[in-house]
Motif scaffolding. Structure first.
Motif, PDB file in Angstrom:
ATOM      1  N   MET A 165      -4.697  -8.175  16.421  1.00  0.00           N
ATOM      2  CA  MET A 165      -4.495  -6.745  17.085  1.00  0.00           C
ATOM      3  C   MET A 165      -5.209  -5.609  16.157  1.00  0.00           C
ATOM      4  O   MET A 165      -4.731  -5.858  14.928  1.00  0.00           O
ATOM      5  CB  MET A 165      -2.979  -6.666  17.261  1.00  0.00           C
ATOM      6  N   LYS A 166      -5.815  -4.900  16.611  1.00  0.00           N
ATOM      7  CA  LYS A 166      -6.639  -3.950  15.760  1.00  0.00           C
ATOM      8  C   LYS A 166      -6.002  -2.491  16.004  1.00  0.00           C
ATOM      9  O   LYS A 166      -5.892  -2.228  17.028  1.00  0.00           O
ATOM     10  CB  LYS A 166      -8.168  -4.012  16.084  1.00  0.00           C
ATOM     11  N   ILE A 167      -5.769  -2.117  14.712  1.00  0.00           N
ATOM     12  CA  ILE A 167      -5.273  -0.819  14.915  1.00  0.00           C
ATOM     13  C   ILE A 167      -6.099   0.053  14.072  1.00  0.00           C
ATOM     14  O   ILE A 167      -6.792  -0.340  12.867  1.00  0.00           O
ATOM     15  CB  ILE A 167      -3.702  -0.524  14.390  1.00  0.00           C
ATOM     16  N   ARG A 168      -5.758   1.346  13.970  1.00  0.00           N
ATOM     17  CA  ARG A 168      -6.479   2.256  13.110  1.00  0.00           C
ATOM     18  C   ARG A 168      -5.467   2.935  12.232  1.00  0.00           C
ATOM     19  O   ARG A 168      -4.475   3.282  12.645  1.00  0.00           O
ATOM     20  CB  ARG A 168      -7.289   3.421  13.974  1.00  0.00           C
ATOM     21  N   ILE A 169      -5.938   3.224  10.904  1.00  0.00           N
ATOM     22  CA  ILE A 169      -5.019   3.619  10.109  1.00  0.00           C
ATOM     23  C   ILE A 169      -5.709   4.314   9.124  1.00  0.00           C
ATOM     24  O   ILE A 169      -6.965   4.673   8.924  1.00  0.00           O
ATOM     25  CB  ILE A 169      -4.404   2.677   8.954  1.00  0.00           C
ATOM     26  N   ILE A 170      -4.808   5.375   8.336  1.00  0.00           N
ATOM     27  CA  ILE A 170      -5.515   6.498   7.436  1.00  0.00           C
ATOM     28  C   ILE A 170      -4.884   5.874   6.148  1.00  0.00           C
ATOM     29  O   ILE A 170      -3.723   6.222   5.852  1.00  0.00           O
ATOM     30  CB  ILE A 170      -5.526   7.563   7.645  1.00  0.00           C
ATOM     31  N   ILE A 171      -5.495   5.844   4.974  1.00  0.00           N
ATOM     32  CA  ILE A 171      -4.870   5.649   3.606  1.00  0.00           C
ATOM     33  C   ILE A 171      -5.013   7.038   2.988  1.00  0.00           C
ATOM     34  O   ILE A 171      -6.047   7.741   2.817  1.00  0.00           O
ATOM     35  CB  ILE A 171      -5.545   4.466   2.639  1.00  0.00           C
ATOM     36  N   GLU A 172      -3.789   7.664   2.548  1.00  0.00           N
ATOM     37  CA  GLU A 172      -3.673   9.007   2.167  1.00  0.00           C
ATOM     38  C   GLU A 172      -3.024   8.840   0.890  1.00  0.00           C
ATOM     39  O   GLU A 172      -2.507   8.218   0.484  1.00  0.00           O
ATOM     40  CB  GLU A 172      -2.927   9.863   3.073  1.00  0.00           C
ATOM     41  N   PRO A 173      -3.584   9.963  -0.059  1.00  0.00           N
ATOM     42  CA  PRO A 173      -3.083  10.068  -1.388  1.00  0.00           C
ATOM     43  C   PRO A 173      -1.710  10.661  -1.695  1.00  0.00           C
ATOM     44  O   PRO A 173      -1.359  11.309  -0.849  1.00  0.00           O
ATOM     45  CB  PRO A 173      -4.115  10.911  -2.181  1.00  0.00           C
ATOM     46  N   LEU A 174      -0.879   9.834  -2.427  1.00  0.00           N
ATOM     47  CA  LEU A 174       0.592  10.304  -2.350  1.00  0.00           C
ATOM     48  C   LEU A 174       0.654  11.143  -3.998  1.00  0.00           C
ATOM     49  O   LEU A 174       1.105  12.053  -4.098  1.00  0.00           O
ATOM     50  CB  LEU A 174       1.704   9.233  -2.547  1.00  0.00           C
ATOM     51  N   ILE A 175       0.517  10.218  -4.897  1.00  0.00           N
ATOM     52  CA  ILE A 175       0.294  10.714  -6.316  1.00  0.00           C
ATOM     53  C   ILE A 175      -0.904  10.555  -7.175  1.00  0.00           C
ATOM     54  O   ILE A 175      -1.369   9.280  -7.096  1.00  0.00           O
ATOM     55  CB  ILE A 175       1.676   9.997  -6.922  1.00  0.00           C
ATOM     56  N   ASP A 176      -1.303  11.421  -7.961  1.00  0.00           N
ATOM     57  CA  ASP A 176      -2.525  10.893  -8.826  1.00  0.00           C
ATOM     58  C   ASP A 176      -1.890  11.329 -10.144  1.00  0.00           C
ATOM     59  O   ASP A 176      -1.620  12.409 -10.448  1.00  0.00           O
ATOM     60  CB  ASP A 176      -3.498  12.004  -8.422  1.00  0.00           C
ATOM     61  N   GLY A 177      -1.594  10.298 -10.752  1.00  0.00           N
ATOM     62  CA  GLY A 177      -1.015  10.258 -12.279  1.00  0.00           C
ATOM     63  C   GLY A 177      -1.674  10.090 -13.297  1.00  0.00           C
ATOM     64  O   GLY A 177      -2.900   9.567 -12.929  1.00  0.00           O
ATOM     65  N   LYS A 178      -1.303  10.055 -14.684  1.00  0.00           N
ATOM     66  CA  LYS A 178      -2.281   9.795 -15.824  1.00  0.00           C
ATOM     67  C   LYS A 178      -2.494   8.183 -15.898  1.00  0.00           C
ATOM     68  O   LYS A 178      -3.297   7.778 -16.224  1.00  0.00           O
ATOM     69  CB  LYS A 178      -1.294  10.251 -17.095  1.00  0.00           C
ATOM     70  N   LYS A 179      -1.204   7.607 -15.140  1.00  0.00           N
ATOM     71  CA  LYS A 179      -1.410   6.082 -15.344  1.00  0.00           C
ATOM     72  C   LYS A 179      -1.641   5.199 -14.429  1.00  0.00           C
ATOM     73  O   LYS A 179      -2.094   4.021 -14.307  1.00  0.00           O
ATOM     74  CB  LYS A 179      -0.068   5.523 -16.031  1.00  0.00           C
ATOM     75  N   ALA A 180      -1.374   5.785 -12.981  1.00  0.00           N
ATOM     76  CA  ALA A 180      -1.833   5.114 -11.847  1.00  0.00           C
ATOM     77  C   ALA A 180      -1.965   6.089 -10.679  1.00  0.00           C
ATOM     78  O   ALA A 180      -1.295   7.204 -10.520  1.00  0.00           O
ATOM     79  CB  ALA A 180      -0.679   4.245 -11.349  1.00  0.00           C
ATOM     80  N   GLU A 181      -2.556   5.575  -9.791  1.00  0.00           N
ATOM     81  CA  GLU A 181      -2.487   6.392  -8.299  1.00  0.00           C
ATOM     82  C   GLU A 181      -1.998   5.749  -7.410  1.00  0.00           C
ATOM     83  O   GLU A 181      -2.029   4.779  -7.253  1.00  0.00           O
ATOM     84  CB  GLU A 181      -4.020   6.737  -8.045  1.00  0.00           C
ATOM     85  N   VAL A 182      -1.246   6.538  -6.236  1.00  0.00           N
ATOM     86  CA  VAL A 182      -0.140   6.003  -5.362  1.00  0.00           C
ATOM     87  C   VAL A 182      -0.776   6.473  -3.959  1.00  0.00           C
ATOM     88  O   VAL A 182      -1.045   7.491  -3.674  1.00  0.00           O
ATOM     89  CB  VAL A 182       1.182   6.235  -5.710  1.00  0.00           C
ATOM     90  N   TYR A 183      -0.830   5.506  -3.055  1.00  0.00           N
ATOM     91  CA  TYR A 183      -1.415   5.987  -2.059  1.00  0.00           C
ATOM     92  C   TYR A 183      -0.443   5.360  -0.577  1.00  0.00           C
ATOM     93  O   TYR A 183       0.449   4.512  -0.967  1.00  0.00           O
ATOM     94  CB  TYR A 183      -2.682   5.274  -1.327  1.00  0.00           C
ATOM     95  N   THR A 184      -0.373   6.002   0.293  1.00  0.00           N
ATOM     96  CA  THR A 184       0.383   5.490   1.593  1.00  0.00           C
ATOM     97  C   THR A 184      -0.496   5.385   2.784  1.00  0.00           C
ATOM     98  O   THR A 184      -1.626   5.634   2.782  1.00  0.00           O
ATOM     99  CB  THR A 184       1.201   6.662   2.042  1.00  0.00           C
ATOM    100  N   VAL A 185       0.042   4.597   3.845  1.00  0.00           N
ATOM    101  CA  VAL A 185      -0.618   4.283   4.968  1.00  0.00           C
ATOM    102  C   VAL A 185      -0.081   4.893   6.231  1.00  0.00           C
ATOM    103  O   VAL A 185       1.074   4.845   6.405  1.00  0.00           O
ATOM    104  CB  VAL A 185      -0.447   2.699   5.008  1.00  0.00           C
ATOM    105  N   ARG A 186      -1.028   5.522   6.790  1.00  0.00           N
ATOM    106  CA  ARG A 186      -0.606   6.296   8.136  1.00  0.00           C
ATOM    107  C   ARG A 186      -1.201   5.498   9.251  1.00  0.00           C
ATOM    108  O   ARG A 186      -2.434   5.414   9.377  1.00  0.00           O
ATOM    109  CB  ARG A 186      -0.718   7.684   8.220  1.00  0.00           C
ATOM    110  N   VAL A 187      -0.635   5.003  10.137  1.00  0.00           N
ATOM    111  CA  VAL A 187      -1.256   4.765  11.443  1.00  0.00           C
ATOM    112  C   VAL A 187      -1.659   5.660  12.392  1.00  0.00           C
ATOM    113  O   VAL A 187      -1.236   6.785  12.583  1.00  0.00           O
ATOM    114  CB  VAL A 187      -0.217   3.655  12.313  1.00  0.00           C
ATOM    115  N   PHE A 188      -2.841   5.676  12.774  1.00  0.00           N
ATOM    116  CA  PHE A 188      -3.470   6.693  13.320  1.00  0.00           C
ATOM    117  C   PHE A 188      -2.801   7.038  14.907  1.00  0.00           C
ATOM    118  O   PHE A 188      -2.504   6.196  15.455  1.00  0.00           O
ATOM    119  CB  PHE A 188      -5.115   6.343  13.683  1.00  0.00           C
TER     120      PHE A 188
END
Lengths: 154, 153
Positions: A1-24
């Protein structure tokens, strides 16, 4: 099953970056949906997870000790969350893509037995496959951030 | 500087009770310290479990970054891995005080090179006197009077 998603930034930190997933087509990311659904009955757990995510981004990076592999090569779950299961993909200690999750009741042996858990894991596996197929490494994640991509949830 | 991109997340963080923030902050620091110490000693979580007579899964839970450690557990871990994980306020103050005395002691040892001007013999002697007076008073723990005493010299 194909779906469209967008990966969006949540946090940009000194030690790591965190992203979330939103279904289009959805207004909220999978992680926001997860937090909203469980913040009433599991407020302490949700608060602890949120705080830990900030600590990882700011200070510790996303260390192995905070996660447990969920039966696949790439998908991990946050440890010590009671009956809640929150899944993510990790890229070394530098980046983490947080997906969604659900409760895993004691009578459920594996995530595959509950559709919502299985879907959350398969979505992240599909994202990981997409990144792998397109040779996108952690340094190149910015190329797909905030852009619509199509993944195949097998 | 940490940047939060999604406002809902920032709002949720802002509503988190302070005790939860403190619990996760300290617990994750302790977990990282334990993990790093084990690695430095060539040990793993299984070894720690064996030393403490616990299951591997218990250790894994402790190091999850959110665990509510009891003091007893922390002190047992300290004993087997050989490092201090937490300090009381009094202990931290004593360490800071010892550190300050050590810094002053080193300053006194090196101070003739750092503080003396050699182009004027009289200045040289008075500079040494000022610094020595300051150091002596500071080492005795009386830093505010040390400064005023050094000015009077």
């Amino acid at each position: 099953m194909k779906i469209r998603i967008i990966i969006e930034p949540l946090i940009d930190g000194k030690k790591a970056e965190v992203y979330t997933v939103r279904v289009f087509g959805n207004e909220d990311s999978e992680y926001k949906i997860f937090c909203n659904e469980f913040s009433t009955n599991y407020s302490e757990t949700i608060s602890k997870i949120n705080r830990l995510i900030i600590k990882m981004a700011e200070k510790h990076g996303n260390r192995d000790i905070y996660f447990e592999n969920e039966g696949t090569n790439c998908v991990y779950k946050f440890k010590d969350t009671g009956i809640l299961r929150l899944y993510c993909i990790r890229y070394g200690s530098l980046a983490i893509i947080v997906g969604g999750g659900d409760t895993k009741e004691p009578w459920i042996n594996t995530y595959q037995e509950k559709e919502s858990l299985d879907k959350a894991v398969r979505m992240l596996r599909a994202i990981d496959r997409y990144l792998d197929d397109n040779s996108i490494i952690v340094d190149d994640l910015h190329q797909i951030i905030n852009k619509e991509i199509e993944i195949d949830i097998k | 500087m940490t940047k939060i991109y999604q406002q809902w997340f920032a709002d949720m963080l802002a509503k988190t009770p302070l005790w939860i923030n403190r619990l996760v902050d300290v617990s994750s620091d302790i977990a990282v310290n334990i993990d790093d110490t084990l690695a430095a000693k060539g040990m793993n979580q299984k070894d720690l479990a064996k030393l403490l007579g616990k299951k591997d899964s218990q250790i894994s839970k402790w190091l999850a970054g959110k665990h509510n450690f009891t003091l007893k557990t922390i002190f047992l871990i300290e004993e087997v891995i050989g490092i201090k994980l937490i300090y009381s306020r009094q202990e931290a103050a004593e360490i800071e005080s010892r550190h300050s005395r050590e810094v002053m002691r080193r300053m006194m040892h090196f101070e003739p090179r750092n503080t003396v001007k050699y182009n004027d013999e009289r200045n040289m002697i008075s500079s040494i006197k000022i610094q020595a007076t300051y150091n002596k008073a500071a080492l005795s723990g009386n830093q505010s009077s040390a400064y005023s005493q050094s000015l009077q010299s």
